[in-house]
Write a protein that holds these residues in place. Structure first.
Motif, PDB file in Angstrom:
ATOM      1  N   ILE A  90       0.835  -1.205   0.000  1.00  0.00           N
ATOM      2  CA  ILE A  90       0.000   0.000   0.000  1.00  0.00           C
ATOM      3  C   ILE A  90       0.867   1.252   0.000  1.00  0.00           C
ATOM      4  O   ILE A  90       0.645   2.198  -0.770  1.00  0.00           O
ATOM      5  CB  ILE A  90      -0.948   0.006   1.219  1.00  0.00           C
ATOM      6  CG1 ILE A  90      -1.965  -1.144   1.116  1.00  0.00           C
ATOM      7  CG2 ILE A  90      -1.684   1.344   1.319  1.00  0.00           C
ATOM      8  CD1 ILE A  90      -2.790  -1.337   2.372  1.00  0.00           C
ATOM      9  N   GLN A  91       1.877   1.270   0.850  1.00  0.00           N
ATOM     10  CA  GLN A  91       2.747   2.445   0.945  1.00  0.00           C
ATOM     11  C   GLN A  91       3.508   2.701  -0.352  1.00  0.00           C
ATOM     12  O   GLN A  91       3.818   3.845  -0.690  1.00  0.00           O
ATOM     13  CB  GLN A  91       3.724   2.272   2.111  1.00  0.00           C
ATOM     14  CG  GLN A  91       3.043   2.349   3.472  1.00  0.00           C
ATOM     15  CD  GLN A  91       3.939   1.911   4.607  1.00  0.00           C
ATOM     16  OE1 GLN A  91       4.757   1.008   4.462  1.00  0.00           O
ATOM     17  NE2 GLN A  91       3.798   2.553   5.750  1.00  0.00           N
ATOM     18  N   THR A  92       3.768   1.636  -1.091  1.00  0.00           N
ATOM     19  CA  THR A  92       4.487   1.767  -2.355  1.00  0.00           C
ATOM     20  C   THR A  92       3.580   2.260  -3.475  1.00  0.00           C
ATOM     21  O   THR A  92       4.021   3.022  -4.352  1.00  0.00           O
ATOM     22  CB  THR A  92       5.102   0.411  -2.763  1.00  0.00           C
ATOM     23  OG1 THR A  92       5.994  -0.031  -1.731  1.00  0.00           O
ATOM     24  CG2 THR A  92       5.858   0.519  -4.072  1.00  0.00           C
ATOM     25  N   ASN A  93       2.312   1.868  -3.443  1.00  0.00           N
ATOM     26  CA  ASN A  93       1.438   2.107  -4.590  1.00  0.00           C
ATOM     27  C   ASN A  93       0.276   3.073  -4.361  1.00  0.00           C
ATOM     28  O   ASN A  93      -0.374   3.473  -5.329  1.00  0.00           O
ATOM     29  CB  ASN A  93       0.865   0.757  -5.062  1.00  0.00           C
ATOM     30  CG  ASN A  93       1.947  -0.169  -5.590  1.00  0.00           C
ATOM     31  OD1 ASN A  93       2.492   0.071  -6.659  1.00  0.00           O
ATOM     32  ND2 ASN A  93       2.269  -1.219  -4.842  1.00  0.00           N
ATOM     33  N   VAL A  94       0.017   3.451  -3.110  1.00  0.00           N
ATOM     34  CA  VAL A  94      -1.098   4.363  -2.824  1.00  0.00           C
ATOM     35  C   VAL A  94      -0.572   5.512  -1.976  1.00  0.00           C
ATOM     36  O   VAL A  94      -0.129   5.304  -0.839  1.00  0.00           O
ATOM     37  CB  VAL A  94      -2.244   3.645  -2.069  1.00  0.00           C
ATOM     38  CG1 VAL A  94      -3.437   4.583  -1.920  1.00  0.00           C
ATOM     39  CG2 VAL A  94      -2.656   2.364  -2.787  1.00  0.00           C
ATOM     40  N   ASP A  95      -0.615   6.725  -2.518  1.00  0.00           N
ATOM     41  CA  ASP A  95      -0.039   7.863  -1.800  1.00  0.00           C
ATOM     42  C   ASP A  95      -1.090   8.789  -1.197  1.00  0.00           C
ATOM     43  O   ASP A  95      -0.776   9.908  -0.770  1.00  0.00           O
ATOM     44  CB  ASP A  95       0.887   8.665  -2.710  1.00  0.00           C
ATOM     45  CG  ASP A  95       0.172   9.232  -3.936  1.00  0.00           C
ATOM     46  OD1 ASP A  95      -1.062   9.075  -4.034  1.00  0.00           O
ATOM     47  OD2 ASP A  95       0.858   9.832  -4.791  1.00  0.00           O
ATOM     48  N   THR A  96      -2.336   8.332  -1.153  1.00  0.00           N
ATOM     49  CA  THR A  96      -3.413   9.180  -0.640  1.00  0.00           C
ATOM     50  C   THR A  96      -3.963   8.668   0.691  1.00  0.00           C
ATOM     51  O   THR A  96      -5.102   8.956   1.048  1.00  0.00           O
ATOM     52  CB  THR A  96      -4.553   9.262  -1.663  1.00  0.00           C
ATOM     53  OG1 THR A  96      -4.972   7.922  -2.018  1.00  0.00           O
ATOM     54  CG2 THR A  96      -4.113  10.012  -2.899  1.00  0.00           C
ATOM     55  N   CYS A  97      -3.165   7.913   1.419  1.00  0.00           N
ATOM     56  CA  CYS A  97      -3.646   7.376   2.689  1.00  0.00           C
ATOM     57  C   CYS A  97      -2.520   7.314   3.715  1.00  0.00           C
ATOM     58  O   CYS A  97      -1.341   7.383   3.380  1.00  0.00           O
ATOM     59  CB  CYS A  97      -4.274   5.992   2.502  1.00  0.00           C
ATOM     60  SG  CYS A  97      -3.122   4.732   1.913  1.00  0.00           S
ATOM     61  N   THR A  98      -2.913   7.170   4.960  1.00  0.00           N
ATOM     62  CA  THR A  98      -1.991   6.930   6.065  1.00  0.00           C
ATOM     63  C   THR A  98      -2.110   5.477   6.473  1.00  0.00           C
ATOM     64  O   THR A  98      -3.227   4.968   6.675  1.00  0.00           O
ATOM     65  CB  THR A  98      -2.319   7.841   7.263  1.00  0.00           C
ATOM     66  OG1 THR A  98      -2.049   9.193   6.910  1.00  0.00           O
ATOM     67  CG2 THR A  98      -1.492   7.465   8.481  1.00  0.00           C
ATOM     68  N   VAL A  99      -0.983   4.791   6.604  1.00  0.00           N
ATOM     69  CA  VAL A  99      -0.957   3.365   6.946  1.00  0.00           C
ATOM     70  C   VAL A  99      -0.377   3.194   8.340  1.00  0.00           C
ATOM     71  O   VAL A  99       0.699   3.721   8.640  1.00  0.00           O
ATOM     72  CB  VAL A  99      -0.113   2.570   5.926  1.00  0.00           C
ATOM     73  CG1 VAL A  99      -0.060   1.096   6.312  1.00  0.00           C
ATOM     74  CG2 VAL A  99      -0.678   2.745   4.530  1.00  0.00           C
TER      75      VAL A  99
END
Length: 309
Positions: A196-205
């Motif tokens: 997710i952190q690699t491919n989605v930049d619109t969220c906090t993980v």
């Protein structure tokens, strides 16, 4: 006469002087910090917090990954007036009006992108959506693991939460999504979190270990910028607090510790949390947080009363 006894003689004065004093906001995590190992508030902690809030005029609340569905029953005997910071900082819950405040929703594009990542790993997350002002709908699609079944069974009859299971269209709904959540082995979730952190930049993980079994983990996804630290700063601004003290035990508490004026780790905290804290106190099983707050407020009030800061 000890400090507590002396302070008790002017409790009425202190309650009336709340607006004049330098305000300190005390914020505690729940699990492993304010709660005992039975995941409940002890009678001692309840009594002490009520003394702090009611007699000393202290400003206290909690910041937790939990939802109001479980926070409200846990805190029902505490005479809280400040909003609870819930769902990892994506919402506040007003215990006076029994309603959500200041929610931070996840947009549909982000929901789909994150769900696609879970699909690649053969899993489906729970999606938490605010339904109206005081109800949470929790959507899930596909079979539940044994762990997830226990999770649902323990919560499905709570008045502030409804589960919508095996919902084929669980990604799409008009209600505001506050959280995407998964539980599994920590190693499994770490791979998903990295994806997710690699491919989605619109969220906090947020990925963290279970406090009782480090091999188990929890993965939370919020809209970008969401955190307990952010919510604490917002609450402090709203109430005019000039100082913030936080208490925690787990790795997901470190960010809010770093944002506070003073941070306190309980004795059972992870080593990294202790290292990040301003000080370390007793364990969660000894009413340590409530006692620390009470002592701090008593010292402050005594200094104000005597004019000796």
């Amino acid at each position: 006469m000890d400090i507590k006894a002396k302070c008790g003689t002017f409790a009425g004065y202190m309650a009336q002087d709340v607006e004049k004093k330098a305000k300190t906001l005390y914020v505690s995590d729940l699990d492993g910090t304010l709660l005992g190992n039975d995941s409940q508030l002890s009678a001692g902690t309840i009594a002490t917090l009520n003394h702090v809030i009611g007699d000393l005029g202290g400003l206290f609340t909690v910041a937790t990954a939990r939802t109001p569905a479980t926070v409200v029953p846990l805190m029902q005997e505490v005479h809280a007036t400040l909003p609870f910071i819930v769902i990892g900082g994506s919402a506040m819950w007003n215990p006076v009006t029994s309603s959500y405040e200041h929610t931070r929703g996840i947009d549909n594009a982000t929901i789909n992108s994150v769900a696609d990542v879970f699909d690649r790993h053969g899993l489906h997350p729970f999606i938490y959506r605010r339904h109206g002002n005081n109800l949470l709908h929790t959507h899930h699609y596909g079979p539940l693991s044994a762990q997830e079944k226990r999770f649902v069974e323990q919560r499905q009859h709570l008045p502030l939460k409804r589960f919508l299971l095996d919902d084929e269209d669980y990604r799409h709904n008009d209600d505001e999504a506050l959280l995407m959540f998964a539980m599994n082995k920590y190693a499994v979730l770490k791979a998903i979190a990295t994806d997710i952190q690699t491919n989605v930049d619109t969220c906090t993980v947020m990925l963290y270990h279970d406090i009782f079994d480090e091999s188990e983990g929890y993965l939370e996804i919020f809209t970008a910028g969401t955190s307990k630290a952010r919510a604490i700063r917002e609450l402090a601004r709203q109430i005019g607090a000039q100082r913030v003290v936080v208490f925690g035990d787990n790795r997901n508490d470190i960010a809010m510790m770093q944002a506070a004026d003073h941070s306190v780790a309980v004795g059972n905290a992870f080593p990294e949390v202790k290292a990040a804290a301003s000080e370390v106190i007793g364990p969660n099983t000894a009413d340590s947080v409530a006692r620390w707050i009470e002592e701090s407020e008593l010292k402050t009030k005594f200094a104000q009363f005597t004019g000796n800061p």
